[in-house]
Design a protein around this motif. Sequence first.
Motif, PDB file in Angstrom:
ATOM      1  N   GLY A 306       0.823  -1.196   0.000  1.00  9.62           N
ATOM      2  CA  GLY A 306       0.000   0.000   0.000  1.00  9.62           C
ATOM      3  C   GLY A 306       0.856   1.244   0.000  1.00  9.62           C
ATOM      4  N   PRO A 307       0.269   2.412   0.188  1.00  7.09           N
ATOM      5  CA  PRO A 307       1.050   3.658   0.173  1.00  7.09           C
ATOM      6  C   PRO A 307       2.112   3.713   1.260  1.00  7.09           C
ATOM      7  N   GLY A 308       1.927   2.965   2.353  1.00 10.23           N
ATOM      8  CA  GLY A 308       2.920   2.955   3.427  1.00 10.23           C
ATOM      9  C   GLY A 308       3.876   1.783   3.373  1.00 10.23           C
ATOM     10  N   GLY A 309       3.823   0.996   2.300  1.00 10.46           N
ATOM     11  CA  GLY A 309       4.734  -0.135   2.181  1.00 10.46           C
ATOM     12  C   GLY A 309       4.012  -1.464   2.274  1.00 10.46           C
ATOM     13  N   PRO A 310       4.753  -2.549   2.552  1.00 12.46           N
ATOM     14  CA  PRO A 310       4.150  -3.876   2.582  1.00 12.46           C
ATOM     15  C   PRO A 310       3.184  -4.060   3.736  1.00 12.46           C
ATOM     16  N   GLU A 311       2.197  -4.906   3.527  1.00 15.61           N
ATOM     17  CA  GLU A 311       1.160  -5.180   4.528  1.00 15.61           C
ATOM     18  C   GLU A 311       1.750  -5.901   5.743  1.00 15.61           C
ATOM     19  N   THR A 312       1.240  -5.546   6.901  1.00 15.27           N
ATOM     20  CA  THR A 312       1.589  -6.247   8.140  1.00 15.27           C
ATOM     21  C   THR A 312       0.463  -7.230   8.479  1.00 15.27           C
ATOM     22  N   SER A 313       0.487  -7.781   9.677  1.00 12.42           N
ATOM     23  CA  SER A 313      -0.522  -8.778  10.039  1.00 12.42           C
ATOM     24  C   SER A 313      -1.915  -8.144  10.090  1.00 12.42           C
ATOM     25  N   ARG A 314      -2.914  -8.998   9.899  1.00 13.84           N
ATOM     26  CA  ARG A 314      -4.312  -8.566   9.950  1.00 13.84           C
ATOM     27  C   ARG A 314      -4.921  -8.963  11.298  1.00 13.84           C
ATOM     28  N   PRO A 315      -5.970  -8.264  11.747  1.00  9.66           N
ATOM     29  CA  PRO A 315      -6.598  -8.624  13.027  1.00  9.66           C
ATOM     30  C   PRO A 315      -7.076 -10.067  13.072  1.00  9.66           C
ATOM     31  N   SER A 316      -7.465 -10.635  11.928  1.00  6.36           N
ATOM     32  CA  SER A 316      -8.002 -11.992  11.915  1.00  6.36           C
ATOM     33  C   SER A 316      -6.928 -13.065  11.768  1.00  6.36           C
ATOM     34  N   ASP A 317      -5.665 -12.675  11.601  1.00  4.67           N
ATOM     35  CA  ASP A 317      -4.599 -13.679  11.511  1.00  4.67           C
ATOM     36  C   ASP A 317      -4.457 -14.386  12.856  1.00  4.67           C
ATOM     37  N   TRP A 318      -4.404 -15.702  12.800  1.00  4.79           N
ATOM     38  CA  TRP A 318      -4.317 -16.492  14.034  1.00  4.79           C
ATOM     39  C   TRP A 318      -2.947 -16.309  14.661  1.00  4.79           C
ATOM     40  N   ASP A 319      -2.938 -16.025  15.963  1.00  9.96           N
ATOM     41  CA  ASP A 319      -1.692 -15.728  16.669  1.00  9.96           C
ATOM     42  C   ASP A 319      -1.771 -16.360  18.060  1.00  9.96           C
ATOM     43  N   PRO A 320      -1.474 -17.657  18.179  1.00  6.43           N
ATOM     44  CA  PRO A 320      -1.748 -18.360  19.443  1.00  6.43           C
ATOM     45  C   PRO A 320      -0.774 -18.079  20.575  1.00  6.43           C
ATOM     46  N   GLU A 321       0.363 -17.451  20.295  1.00  2.00           N
ATOM     47  CA  GLU A 321       1.369 -17.260  21.340  1.00  2.00           C
ATOM     48  C   GLU A 321       1.572 -15.774  21.631  1.00  2.00           C
ATOM     49  N   PRO A 322       1.771 -15.401  22.885  1.00  2.00           N
ATOM     50  CA  PRO A 322       2.014 -13.996  23.237  1.00  2.00           C
ATOM     51  C   PRO A 322       3.495 -13.660  23.099  1.00  2.00           C
ATOM     52  N   PRO A 323       3.831 -12.369  23.117  1.00  5.33           N
ATOM     53  CA  PRO A 323       5.244 -11.980  23.147  1.00  5.33           C
ATOM     54  C   PRO A 323       5.894 -12.460  24.449  1.00  5.33           C
ATOM     55  N   MET A 324       7.190 -12.675  24.404  1.00  3.60           N
ATOM     56  CA  MET A 324       7.915 -13.100  25.601  1.00  3.60           C
ATOM     57  C   MET A 324       9.394 -12.764  25.446  1.00  3.60           C
ATOM     58  N   ARG A 325      10.101 -12.812  26.565  1.00  4.79           N
ATOM     59  CA  ARG A 325      11.544 -12.600  26.506  1.00  4.79           C
ATOM     60  C   ARG A 325      12.209 -13.857  25.937  1.00  4.79           C
ATOM     61  N   LEU A 326      13.084 -13.644  24.966  1.00  5.53           N
ATOM     62  CA  LEU A 326      13.750 -14.766  24.304  1.00  5.53           C
ATOM     63  C   LEU A 326      15.226 -14.868  24.658  1.00  5.53           C
ATOM     64  N   HIS A 327      15.821 -13.757  25.115  1.00  6.52           N
ATOM     65  CA  HIS A 327      17.266 -13.712  25.338  1.00  6.52           C
ATOM     66  C   HIS A 327      17.565 -13.055  26.685  1.00  6.52           C
ATOM     67  N   PRO A 328      18.766 -13.278  27.220  1.00  7.54           N
ATOM     68  CA  PRO A 328      19.134 -12.630  28.483  1.00  7.54           C
ATOM     69  C   PRO A 328      19.142 -11.104  28.360  1.00  7.54           C
ATOM     70  N   VAL A 329      19.001 -10.444  29.505  1.00  6.00           N
ATOM     71  CA  VAL A 329      19.075  -8.980  29.539  1.00  6.00           C
ATOM     72  C   VAL A 329      20.507  -8.547  29.237  1.00  6.00           C
ATOM     73  N   MET A 330      20.630  -7.486  28.458  1.00  3.17           N
ATOM     74  CA  MET A 330      21.943  -6.960  28.085  1.00  3.17           C
ATOM     75  C   MET A 330      21.998  -5.478  28.447  1.00  3.17           C
ATOM     76  N   ASP A 331      23.144  -5.015  28.896  1.00  5.11           N
ATOM     77  CA  ASP A 331      23.264  -3.584  29.173  1.00  5.11           C
ATOM     78  C   ASP A 331      23.856  -2.865  27.961  1.00  5.11           C
ATOM     79  N   GLU A 332      23.971  -1.532  28.073  1.00  4.79           N
ATOM     80  CA  GLU A 332      24.412  -0.737  26.923  1.00  4.79           C
ATOM     81  C   GLU A 332      25.864  -0.985  26.544  1.00  4.79           C
ATOM     82  N   PHE A 333      26.619  -1.649  27.412  1.00  6.92           N
ATOM     83  CA  PHE A 333      28.022  -1.978  27.117  1.00  6.92           C
ATOM     84  C   PHE A 333      28.138  -3.347  26.426  1.00  6.92           C
TER      85      PHE A 333
END
Length: 339
Positions: A306-333
């Motif tokens: 579309g005018p803003g670029g490629p389409e992202t997910s739609r509200p009706s797309d099935w999404d059975p898993e929630p976001p979660m932490r995948l990696h250890p915490v890292m500091d700015e160093f």
Amino acid sequence: MDEHRENSPDHLTIRVQAQDDPVSRVTEQDTAEASVRYPHVVIRGPVFGFAEQRPEDGPRWRLLSDMDSGFPQHARDGLNSYLWFMARDDTEDRTLRRRLLAAVARLETEPVDEVSVGDTRYRVVRGDEFARIGPDGLEPPRPTDPEPPGPLSWGLGDRSVSRTKGFVIDHAAAVGFMTGIQRVELLSLAYRAARYPEEVRADSLRALQTHPGVVLLPAAFAFAEEKEDSWEPVCVSLPTPHDARRSMVNHLKEIRPMLYDVPPDEAEEDARAAEEYLTTTPRGNELRVRGRCFRIVRVERLIRVGPGGPETSRPSDWDPEPPMRLHPVMDEFGNIVRD
């Protein structure tokens, strides 16, 4: 043509340019013949990946992953990991690392489809997989589709390099005549059948207006089993026909007896058929055993733009898993912070 591109929005511009080199001419002929033999399209379902847009890219986006995730969250998780490893391995700039980790933090807690790091935008991208079908079933690979050079390898660790990762989503880029025709034909492709939930059909029809353009990705390949009145895909889409053949052989020899309660005599017959296939017809597109037919099939994929670029997910797309932490915490160093 150049003037037309300047005066028309990129997401509405399909530029066709004569392809004069021998390979392109053969590919165009291949495509024309396939459109006659396999005139109908069947939608396999949505796929997801992630892409970036840098300031110098203009309206174009570059895919950073394969388009092979079945759910939006899987693609968000892939982007999460991509940015985390970039923060760990690819920069010594503390400011950039903080920005990367801030984007990671959002992806750990929110189902967002876009984050920015400085002037670079990262987006979860939605596509649709489909196959072409004719009187004899799903379309197999075409003669001009990519095959690995040299001796064929049947080891599972020898998967071909992705032709999707690094692909530039540029709706206004010049394409060959047949590709241009295909894109015009696919502009109205949507989930219309009654077997789809009402919200899926509504979102699909809405996308025709919000993202009216289509871009075709490089073809991918899978294997499917013929059922009584349909074909059932058995594996994910892979870069070349040989990758799909290798997956089919491994499925019959190893995966099926491991995952399913297969009687020993059937498992032995499957294994013999697979072994005979790879030694006698290693570039064949069908394998038959015990009255069952498996076929290597050509899988096509499109991304709506579309005018803003490629389409992202739609509200009706099935999404059975929630976001979660995948990696250890890292500091700015760049130090890993132990919990």
